[in-house]
Enzyme design. Sequence first.
Site, short mmCIF file in Angstrom:
data_model
loop_
_atom_site.label_atom_id
_atom_site.label_comp_id
_atom_site.label_asym_id
_atom_site.label_seq_id
_atom_site.Cartn_x
_atom_site.Cartn_y
_atom_site.Cartn_z
N CYS A 111 0.80 -1.23 0.00
CA CYS A 111 0.00 0.00 0.00
C CYS A 111 0.84 1.28 0.00
CB CYS A 111 -1.00 0.00 1.14
SG CYS A 111 -0.30 -0.17 2.79
N ASP A 342 -7.60 5.69 -1.25
CA ASP A 342 -7.23 4.46 -0.55
C ASP A 342 -6.74 3.41 -1.55
OD1 ASP A 342 -7.10 2.17 1.01
OD2 ASP A 342 -8.93 2.61 2.12
N HIS A 344 -6.18 0.20 -0.95
CA HIS A 344 -6.35 -1.15 -0.43
C HIS A 344 -7.31 -2.03 -1.20
CE1 HIS A 344 -4.52 0.90 3.05
NE2 HIS A 344 -3.97 -0.28 3.27
#
Length: 456
Positions: A111, A342, A344
């Site tokens: 990430c 994000d 993820h």
Amino acid sequence: MEATGTDEVEKIKSKFMSAWHNMKYSWVLKTKTYFSRNSPVFLLGKCYHFKTEDSGELSADGSNFDKISTEISGNVEEFRKDFISRIWLTYREEFPQIQGSALTTDCGWGCTLRTGQMLLAQGLMLHFLGRAWVWPEALAMDSCDSESWPSSTVRKLTASLEASLTADRDPRLLARRPARRDCDGTERRNELYHRKIISWFGDSPLAAFGLHQLIEHGKKSGKMAGDWYGPAVVAHILRKAVEEARDPELQGVTVYVAQDCTVYSSDVIDRQCSLVDSGRAGTKAVIVLVPVRLGGERTNTDYLEFVKGILSLEYCVGIIGGRPKQSYYFAGFQDDSLIYMDPHYCQSFVDVSIKDFPLESFHCPSPKKMSFKKMDPSCTIGFYCRTVQDFEKASEEITKMLKSSSKEKYPLFTFVKGHSRDYDFASSPLHEENDLFSEDEKKRLKRFSTEEFVLL
């Protein structure tokens, strides 16, 4: 046979992790984010006002836009278009195997590399497209797209584990791709650069800033595929990746990483004024990366105004940061909440070498917000300067911001005239050893690695 068996186990493990993280983070794309009508919203230096006569909140995913007056709706649409136009880089699966491992996904460990890619991508967008550029097809990505991705994942998971791990993305996404529009020469040129920038971050061994190349550079600092990477380590990896890039288009860009929270102005200018590979003297644009800590174990709220100030600058390219155990790309704020993308969510591999590869999965349909108090103190700040004059102006502006926002005796970081070697540091970055990381850099990276948060 034993090695082959181990590889198979690793592949199965990585597939399971991809499925697990998609289920774990699917709510991220489904959850609506609400913005106050009464406070300005800043996104990488641009300010948007959503204020109306009625108090309350509005959703940024398009679901409440029909309830807003025409004048305000236009401003919200501009914000949505601007946000969606930023390049979104997330976990991927089923990409070519990473050399030296059995991994075909970065799910669960990559990430911070992804948030670093997003920061660098924004710098390259400023360089080649300018801050005013927006993707003409941004608003065609409606909110139902974001809801179809996780629901598709859940359906596949319940059908069977193997199906969930190997199935393609929901075909409705590609079926809804907008028809090609007629465009002028400038639009065509911009779209070519848009695609080229994304292709530099493709998940293939040859992509200049793809995961494979970043991992290769990380090996020089002792990092391997599957390890966790902190924001400071990623900053140095990005610098090396830009230095090693061979595409002629990239010879006019360089990256400087601050040393121990200090930006040495002469070192930056030396990089900008170095010879371009074509053999002609020229000035390079620079992306300055500053790894910092915004406190001890927790973020010190005294730094909030400075972080807001940085994200209010049009030459800011964002912040590699996050909350403990999760890395996010911070790009803006409203009140005391940070706006982020994000990384993820795990998506399928896209071959960016093919003509007209699909762009939808590289653009985030909806922004997310997080309280500044929840931010992990370890982060890397980035800003872009096209010329030496731009850098000198930026250093003056940020120095004033650091002084006015700091309640401590010492500012978060400093700009110092002269070279690092004038202060008994390692030799100039322009004359490093053949090894990608000097011994001094390796020591700093090792220290950063022990201080930063562990990333999932």
